[in-house]
Every structure is written in structure tokens, then in C-alpha cells.
Design an enzyme around this catalytic site. Structure first.
Site, PDB file in Angstrom:
ATOM      1  N   HIS A  23      -2.517  -0.388 -11.002  1.00  9.88           N
ATOM      2  CA  HIS A  23      -3.038  -0.489  -9.629  1.00  9.88           C
ATOM      3  C   HIS A  23      -4.462   0.036  -9.636  1.00  9.88           C
ATOM      4  O   HIS A  23      -4.700   1.242  -9.536  1.00  9.88           O
ATOM      5  CB  HIS A  23      -2.141   0.302  -8.677  1.00  9.88           C
ATOM      6  CG  HIS A  23      -2.531   0.169  -7.226  1.00  9.88           C
ATOM      7  ND1 HIS A  23      -1.660   0.409  -6.185  1.00  9.88           N
ATOM      8  CD2 HIS A  23      -3.701  -0.176  -6.631  1.00  9.88           C
ATOM      9  CE1 HIS A  23      -2.273   0.215  -5.038  1.00  9.88           C
ATOM     10  NE2 HIS A  23      -3.530  -0.125  -5.276  1.00  9.88           N
ATOM     11  N   HIS A  25      -8.476  -1.367  -8.425  1.00  9.69           N
ATOM     12  CA  HIS A  25      -9.390  -2.368  -7.868  1.00  9.69           C
ATOM     13  C   HIS A  25     -10.717  -2.202  -8.589  1.00  9.69           C
ATOM     14  O   HIS A  25     -11.329  -1.124  -8.502  1.00  9.69           O
ATOM     15  CB  HIS A  25      -9.590  -2.141  -6.372  1.00  9.69           C
ATOM     16  CG  HIS A  25      -8.305  -2.141  -5.600  1.00  9.69           C
ATOM     17  ND1 HIS A  25      -7.831  -3.256  -4.949  1.00  9.69           N
ATOM     18  CD2 HIS A  25      -7.380  -1.175  -5.397  1.00  9.69           C
ATOM     19  CE1 HIS A  25      -6.677  -2.969  -4.371  1.00  9.69           C
ATOM     20  NE2 HIS A  25      -6.376  -1.709  -4.633  1.00  9.69           N
ATOM     21  N   HIS A 207       0.139  -5.114  -1.876  1.00  8.48           N
ATOM     22  CA  HIS A 207       0.141  -3.785  -1.269  1.00  8.48           C
ATOM     23  C   HIS A 207       1.123  -3.807  -0.092  1.00  8.48           C
ATOM     24  O   HIS A 207       1.109  -4.747   0.721  1.00  8.48           O
ATOM     25  CB  HIS A 207      -1.234  -3.433  -0.709  1.00  8.48           C
ATOM     26  CG  HIS A 207      -2.241  -3.031  -1.736  1.00  8.48           C
ATOM     27  ND1 HIS A 207      -2.541  -3.782  -2.831  1.00  8.48           N
ATOM     28  CD2 HIS A 207      -3.029  -1.920  -1.822  1.00  8.48           C
ATOM     29  CE1 HIS A 207      -3.467  -3.166  -3.547  1.00  8.48           C
ATOM     30  NE2 HIS A 207      -3.790  -2.032  -2.960  1.00  8.48           N
ATOM     31  N   GLU A 210       1.788   1.460   2.292  1.00  9.59           N
ATOM     32  CA  GLU A 210       0.774   2.502   2.076  1.00  9.59           C
ATOM     33  C   GLU A 210       0.586   3.173   3.435  1.00  9.59           C
ATOM     34  O   GLU A 210       1.041   4.296   3.655  1.00  9.59           O
ATOM     35  CB  GLU A 210      -0.524   1.881   1.562  1.00  9.59           C
ATOM     36  CG  GLU A 210      -1.675   2.875   1.385  1.00  9.59           C
ATOM     37  CD  GLU A 210      -3.002   2.206   1.004  1.00  9.59           C
ATOM     38  OE1 GLU A 210      -3.142   0.988   1.175  1.00  9.59           O
ATOM     39  OE2 GLU A 210      -3.905   2.947   0.540  1.00  9.59           O
ATOM     40  N   ASP A 288      -6.139   3.503  -8.269  1.00  4.98           N
ATOM     41  CA  ASP A 288      -6.519   2.714  -7.097  1.00  4.98           C
ATOM     42  C   ASP A 288      -8.023   2.432  -7.060  1.00  4.98           C
ATOM     43  O   ASP A 288      -8.457   1.351  -7.456  1.00  4.98           O
ATOM     44  CB  ASP A 288      -6.046   3.401  -5.812  1.00  4.98           C
ATOM     45  CG  ASP A 288      -5.803   2.450  -4.650  1.00  4.98           C
ATOM     46  OD1 ASP A 288      -5.966   1.237  -4.831  1.00  4.98           O
ATOM     47  OD2 ASP A 288      -5.432   2.943  -3.555  1.00  4.98           O
ATOM     48  N   ASP A 289      -8.806   3.379  -6.571  1.00  3.09           N
ATOM     49  CA  ASP A 289     -10.269   3.232  -6.443  1.00  3.09           C
ATOM     50  C   ASP A 289     -10.917   4.539  -6.904  1.00  3.09           C
ATOM     51  O   ASP A 289     -11.403   5.325  -6.077  1.00  3.09           O
ATOM     52  CB  ASP A 289     -10.638   2.953  -4.980  1.00  3.09           C
ATOM     53  CG  ASP A 289      -9.946   1.715  -4.452  1.00  3.09           C
ATOM     54  OD1 ASP A 289     -10.399   0.603  -4.784  1.00  3.09           O
ATOM     55  OD2 ASP A 289      -8.942   1.859  -3.734  1.00  3.09           O
TER      56      ASP A 289
HETATM   57  N1  HPA Z   1      -5.270  -0.368   0.042  1.00  2.00           N
HETATM   58  C1  HPA Z   1      -5.617  -1.544   0.552  1.00  2.00           C
HETATM   59  N2  HPA Z   1      -6.672  -2.218   0.154  1.00  2.00           N
HETATM   60  C2  HPA Z   1      -7.432  -1.697  -0.812  1.00  2.00           C
HETATM   61  C3  HPA Z   1      -7.123  -0.493  -1.379  1.00  2.00           C
HETATM   62  C4  HPA Z   1      -5.986   0.206  -0.938  1.00  2.00           C
HETATM   63  O1  HPA Z   1      -5.615   1.297  -1.388  1.00  2.00           O
HETATM   64  N3  HPA Z   1      -8.084  -0.258  -2.298  1.00  2.00           N
HETATM   65  C5  HPA Z   1      -8.914  -1.311  -2.299  1.00  2.00           C
HETATM   66  N4  HPA Z   1      -8.527  -2.184  -1.382  1.00  2.00           N
HETATM   67 ZN    ZN Z   2      -4.914  -0.484  -3.859  1.00  2.00          ZN
END
Ligand code: HPA
Ligand code: ZN
Length: 348
Positions: A23, A25, A207, A210, A288-289
Site C-alpha cells: 500500500h 502511492h 481503499h 479508512e 501509504d504516503d
Molecule cells: N486514502 C485515500 N486516498 C489516498 C490516500 C489514502 O490514504 N493516499 C493517497 N491517496
Molecule cells: Zn492509500
């Protein structure tokens, strides 16, 4: 004498543990220094005076407050070389963190909406993946993610723009995902494009759960037919759903530092990662990011180990889960799982 896993320091143990990252991006790996470098290279004026000023804006209140900055940051990516440099920088971090295989999401709509061609995006990212494979042996797949705040038609147009490139990138572009603003953009909005992508033979993730409710996780399974849920932690609020995820061993790609920074949890000690793992859910740990959330994948493991009192055996189980939950062929999974076993037993 090999160092026993119990005497080795936590960070070294985690970095040495073979793992997959599932996971991630790629646009979320754009660090402030690279934003400034690319802005200068592409003659783009930034609304921040310095990297520090930009970083100090990373005080998110929720998912949307992050997405606004994430999309703004991505606007410095213009050329094939920009996408190459972005991806290469991530792969260096990942290699250092013991990542042996990465399944990387990218958001083409963020770029095509600015006039960047689909071919440019693919070419830069894939060249970096191939160079890293040659240099380190690390493998990777790409998951093209649709932005859920945009329309179904926009997603279909994006798929149409990408499909002519499929043959050229068949070895890496293996699946599709769904990201961006979750609340108010339920899975059902994308049921038809998921049906189409399934017919085309793509692997499916999305996703869900969350910020969105457990029903989005159930609908991602029932309406989108996904094989893996990105995040999914709010599934715990629905015991029947959680039992189903455990019974089917549906993987959840959990991102603890992301959840902390976006206030999905207020304290890492309250994160349900350990609870889910101990109940038998197929949970994995991911970043994630990482440029925005303060840590690449190894830091997600170590911070959770400290906050949730994860044992070395549990950290090893999380790494095993990451391989099991990947889309790698069974033979490659077996090889990596054997390496994890050997590592954990202190044989290598
Ligand atoms: N959630 C939804 N969209 C996203 C995320 C995330 O954690 N990171 C980058 N785009
Ligand atoms: Zn994500």
C-alpha cells in the site's frame, strides 16, 4: 555466530526482515526536497518559501486536508524523468527498509488532468522499476488507481487511455485500485468499472474503511469483488464483517503512521493493528504516503512494535503476511517466505 533476533536492535531486525510493501502511492513519496528540485527544473513557482515552510504545512486534520496538499505537490511532476526520479527515490528507501517486492499505486488522473500524457507517466515509473530490479533484484507491480472523487466516466476514460499501453507493460501493470476522498464516494459508484477491469484480467484492490464506514468494506467485497482491502481498519466495528475477513483471509493493507497523521486514530497505542493480527486477520504494514506521514515502511513496523508491544514473532508474522497478501506467483511467494523463516531463525 549469527546474531539472535532477540538480541539484535529493533530497527536492524526490522530492516533486515524481508518484506513486501503493498500500500504505497508513488505520488505520496514526493519529498519536499524533490518538490523544490522539480519545481525549479520545470520553472514552477511554489507558494512556499522553503522546504521547511512546506513541511510545516503538513499538519493534517483529516484525509481531505492531506489530499489537498498531496495533489498540489504532484503538480511539479511534468516529464518522464520527473516520474523516474520520484520512483527511484522511493525504491532506494524501500530497498534500505528490506522491501523485496513492492505493489505501487499511481494516480494517472492527477497527471492527465494537467495535460501530462499517460505514456509519460508509465514510461518514467516503469523505467525506474526496471532499473531497480537490475540493480537490487527487487520486484514490483503497478496498480493504476482511480480517483473516487471524480466521475465513473472519468475512470472509464482513464482506463481507455491506459489500455493501449497494456501490452508494453504487462509484466508490471497487473491491477487497479481506488483511492482519494472516501466519504460520500462509496464503492457502488465504481461497480461497473471494476466489472470491466475484472473481465480484462486485472487484480483488484480498493481503499475502504479508512475514514468510511464498515459498509464500504463489505461493498468493496460484494460489489467491486476486490481481493484485498486498502486500510480496512474500520471493519472491526462490524463483528460479522471482521469474522468474514478472517475466515476468507482477505488481506488488509494497514498504514499505521498514515492513520495517526490523518487522525483516524489519535494515538498509535490505540491502533487496532495488533488486535486484528492476534485475532487472525491477514493484516500487513505499509507506509501509504511516506513523504507526508513521517516514515517509510520499516518505521511503520518499529513504531508499531513500540506502541503495541509487538514481539519479534509478530513482526515476522506481519512480514510473512505481506508476502502472502501480494500478487506474486506462488513460487516467488514460497521463496520469500523461506527467506523470512531463515532470517527469523537466525540462520542468515
Ligand atoms: N486514502 C485515500 N486516498 C489516498 C490516500 C489514502 O490514504 N493516499 C493517497 N491517496
Ligand atoms: Zn492509500
Amino acid at each position: 555466530m549469527p546474531t539472535s533476533s532477540h538480541t539484535q536492535n529493533l530497527s536492524d531486525f526490522v530492516a533486515g526482515l524481508p518484506k513486501a510493501e503493498l500500500h504505497l502511492h508513488i505520488e505520496g513519496t514526493l519529498e519536499p526536497d524533490l518538490i523544490f528540485k522539480l519545481a525549479q527544473r520545470n520553472h514552477i513557482e511554489l507558494p512556499y518559501s522553503s522546504e521547511e515552510a512546506l513541511r510545516s504545512a503538513y499538519a493534517f486534520t483529516d484525509l481531505q486536508s492531506f489530499l489537498d496538499l498531496y495533489y498540489a505537490g504532484a503538480s511539479v511532476l511534468i516529464t518522464e524523468q520527473d516520474f523516474y526520479d520520484l520512483t527511484t527515490a522511493y525504491l532506494k528507501h524501500a530497498h534500505y527498509d528490506g522491501v523485496r517486492h513492492a505493489e505501487i499505486m499511481f494516480d494517472p488522473q492527477t497527471h492527465t488532468a494537467r495535460g501530462i500524457s499517460m505514456a509519460t507517466v508509465f514510461a518514467g515509473i516503469v523505467r525506474a522499476l526496471r532499473d531497480a530490479h537490475k540493480a537490487t533484484g527487487m520486484t514490483s507491480y503497478l496498480l493504476l488507481s482511480f480517483l473516487r472523487h471524480l466521475s465513473e466516466q472519468d475512470a472509464f476514460d482513464t482506463l481507455e487511455a491506459a489500455l493501449p499501453l497494456r501490452d508494453q507493460y504487462r509484466d508490471v501493470w497487473i491491477g487497479i485500485g481506488l483511492d482519494s476522498s472516501e466519504r460520500g464516494n462509496p464503492p457502488e459508484k465504481f461497480a461497473r468499472i471494476y466489472t470491466r477491469c475484472k473481465e480484462l484480467g486485472f487484480r483488484l484492490v480498493a481503499h475502504a474503511g479508512e475514514e468510511g464506514p464498515p459498509s464500504y468494506v463489505r461493498d468493496a467485497l460484494d460489489l467491486l469483488h476486490v481481493e484485498r482491502i486498502d486500510h480496512g481498519i474500520r471493519a472491526e466495528e462490524d463483528p460479522a464483517l471482521l469474522r468474514r475477513l478472517i475466515a476468507h483471509q482477505t488481506p488488509l493493507t494497514v498504514c499505521p503512521l498514515s492513520n495517526l497523521k490523518l487522525h483516524v486514530v489519535e494515538d498509535l497505542r490505540q491502533h487496532n493493528l495488533a488486535r486484528l493480527l492476534r485475532q487472525g486477520a491477514l493484516v500487513t504494514v505499509n507506509s501509504d504516503d511516506p513523504a507526508y506521514f513521517g516514515g517509510y515502511v520499516a518505521k511503520n513496523y518499529t513504531e508499531c512494535a513500540r506502541a503495541l508491544d509487538l514481539s519479534r514473532e509478530e513482526l515476522t508474522a506481519l512480514a510473512r503476511n505481506s508476502i502472502t497478501a501480494s500478487f506474486l506467483p506462488e513460487e516467488q511467494k514460497r521463496k520469500l517466505l523461506d527467506e523470512i523463516s531463515a532470517y527469523a531463525e537466525g540462520l542468515i
